[in-house]
Design an enzyme around this catalytic site. Structure first.
Site, PDB file in Angstrom:
ATOM      1  N   HIS A  44      46.106  46.061  39.665  1.00 59.21           N
ATOM      2  CA  HIS A  44      44.945  44.599  40.142  1.00 59.21           C
ATOM      3  C   HIS A  44      45.463  43.683  39.316  1.00 59.21           C
ATOM      4  O   HIS A  44      44.876  43.561  38.179  1.00 59.21           O
ATOM      5  CB  HIS A  44      43.755  45.109  39.481  1.00 59.21           C
ATOM      6  CG  HIS A  44      42.643  44.054  40.102  1.00 59.21           C
ATOM      7  ND1 HIS A  44      41.317  44.672  40.763  1.00 59.21           N
ATOM      8  CD2 HIS A  44      42.511  42.833  40.374  1.00 59.21           C
ATOM      9  CE1 HIS A  44      40.588  43.677  41.001  1.00 59.21           C
ATOM     10  NE2 HIS A  44      41.270  42.568  40.792  1.00 59.21           N
ATOM     11  N   HIS A 162      36.772  45.184  46.464  1.00 58.25           N
ATOM     12  CA  HIS A 162      35.967  44.520  45.649  1.00 58.25           C
ATOM     13  C   HIS A 162      34.649  44.642  46.200  1.00 58.25           C
ATOM     14  O   HIS A 162      34.125  44.085  47.159  1.00 58.25           O
ATOM     15  CB  HIS A 162      36.435  42.892  45.818  1.00 58.25           C
ATOM     16  CG  HIS A 162      35.592  41.892  44.910  1.00 58.25           C
ATOM     17  ND1 HIS A 162      35.917  41.405  43.883  1.00 58.25           N
ATOM     18  CD2 HIS A 162      34.483  41.623  45.284  1.00 58.25           C
ATOM     19  CE1 HIS A 162      35.129  40.485  43.285  1.00 58.25           C
ATOM     20  NE2 HIS A 162      34.053  40.467  44.439  1.00 58.25           N
ATOM     21  N   ASP A 287      42.847  42.922  35.999  1.00 59.17           N
ATOM     22  CA  ASP A 287      42.462  41.867  36.875  1.00 59.17           C
ATOM     23  C   ASP A 287      42.674  40.661  36.266  1.00 59.17           C
ATOM     24  O   ASP A 287      42.289  39.723  36.228  1.00 59.17           O
ATOM     25  CB  ASP A 287      40.728  41.901  37.017  1.00 59.17           C
ATOM     26  CG  ASP A 287      40.100  41.048  38.113  1.00 59.17           C
ATOM     27  OD1 ASP A 287      41.029  40.332  38.851  1.00 59.17           O
ATOM     28  OD2 ASP A 287      39.015  40.713  38.157  1.00 59.17           O
TER      29      ASP A 287
END
Length: 400
Positions: A44, A162, A287
């Site tokens: 990610h 998500h 992320d």
């Protein structure tokens, strides 16, 4: 699961000799002082190209990843153009082939332009994407998500979600907790995350699609995923270093503390740590979400969502979890390397990185190779410094 402490063992397998001229610099290091770890895999990251190269490029992002010990990353599709068709995906693939120094696997979007109204051309993209995701946007329509799961299953691809219910956001931008109330901020409730997860778990059970949940941040999300696993649903999940090491008590009136999902309560962080230790959480992803300095300089309310993390993930987790006595080094490597690779089908090969685990230093964004510099961990002292990373027999990062 091996964690290599003697680099000579790897050299004996024929990896290091493939370095060619680069090996001369690498060999100047005293290998006996360092730990050799397999190349990490981050499922990610945001590399921002095409479309937003002022934030990051595939070149800068992949080099930053190599500095963090990563040799494989999966690039999210919130780009311009969004990879929602073969034509649009090819623009990203061309840049990857030209500029990436490690293994970069793109995601394809679930819906056209990630707008949530009609499905993207999943079949055309399937041969060259790692999975399908509308990261940055929750798919609001359950019927559309069901169809996406059916088609993804037929293609042998994961749906990577998500999870965010837009109807519950109400203009929030940090966690709906004590800090928001005390400082007059609008909060994001935990339900906005866990309710879409509950919906999607039912759909995954019905369709048989492999389902992976992005960046979980709440204890309710973890409970739902635990229960689904017990019921045989093909589900995995990730969390990020900042949700394990920070909570709302660490917030400051600074854009580098703003990310989505937000830093949650102490009980949420403690639950996630328990999930890491008992195996309920399958992997740790960063992320990594770079923005320009100007976009992150507008305070908590108006700054862009997202922080960088791929260069600091291992030192932070090694310091906080391994040296903190919660995990073994082997268990941390499992979460950063072997488990994400197994779930997403990304081979390790002979990739590795060399670390000085005794090096102590403060995190300094001025050292980052990423174009993004916003991190809530600026100034935190950590242990573990990457000295070199090898991917595909080439030295892709080296520090004297």
């Amino acid at each position: 699961m091996p964690v290599f402490n003697k680099p000579k063992r790897i050299a004996a397998k024929g990896v290091v000799p493939f370095l060619g001229d680069d090996y001369a610099a690498f060999d100047r290091l005293n290998h006996d002082q360092y730990a050799l770890l397999p190349g990490f895999c981050d499922v990610h990251v945001h590399l921002r190209e095409p479309g937003f190269s002022y934030k990051e490029t595939i070149s800068s992002g992949s080099r930053a990843a190599a500095r963090g010990g990563y040799t494989a990353v999966c690039a999210m599709p919130n780009l311009n153009p969004v990879p929602d068709s073969r034509e649009h995906l090819e623009e990203e693939l061309a840049i990857i082939r030209r500029d990436a120094v490690i293994d970069v696997r793109p995601y394809g979007a679930i819906t056209v332009n990630e707008a949530g109204r009609e499905l993207a051309d999943l079949e055309a993209m399937a041969p060259d994407v790692i999975a399908f995701s509308d990261d940055g946007h929750g798919v609001q329509d359950p019927g559309l998500m069901r169809e996406a799961m059916q088609r993804a299953r037929a293609l042998g691809k994961l749906i990577v979600a998500h999870c965010e219910d837009n109807s519950l956001l109400r203009g929030g931008y940090i966690h709906e907790g004590a800090y928001a109330k005390a400082h007059g901020h609008r909060g994001i409730c935990s339900e906005s995350e866990w309710r879409p997860i509950a919906r999607d778990l039912e759909l995954a059970a019905q369709t048989g699609c492999g389902y992976h949940v992005c960046h979980i941040s709440t204890r309710e999300s973890l409970r739902l995923i635990r229960e689904a696993k017990k019921d045989g649903v093909d589900v995995t999940c990730e969390t990020a270093p900042h949700y394990l090491l920070l909570d709302e008590n660490d917030l400051r009136e600074d854009g580098r503390f703003k990310m989505n999902p937000p830093l949650r309560g102490v009980e949420d962080r403690e639950a996630l740590l328990e999930g890491i230790c008992d195996g309920s959480i399958d992997c740790i992803a960063t992320d990594h979400a770079p923005h320009s300095a100007e976009e992150k300089a507008r305070g908590l309310e108006k700054s862009a969502f997202g922080i960088v993390g791929i260069e600091t993930a291992f030192p932070l987790l090694y310091t906080g979890l391994v040296k903190g006595g919660l995990l073994s080094l082997e268990a941390l490597v499992d979460l950063l390397c072997y488990k994400p690779r197994a779930r997403f089908g990304i081979p390790l090969g002979d990739d590795f990185s060399l670390w000085n685990l005794e090096a102590e230093y403060p995190i300094d964004p001025r050292e980052f190779l990423s174009r993004g510099k916003a991190t809530p961990f600026e100034g935190r002292r950590v242990y573990g410094r990457c000295k070199g990373t090898v991917h595909g027999g080439k030295l892709v990062y080296f520090e004297e």
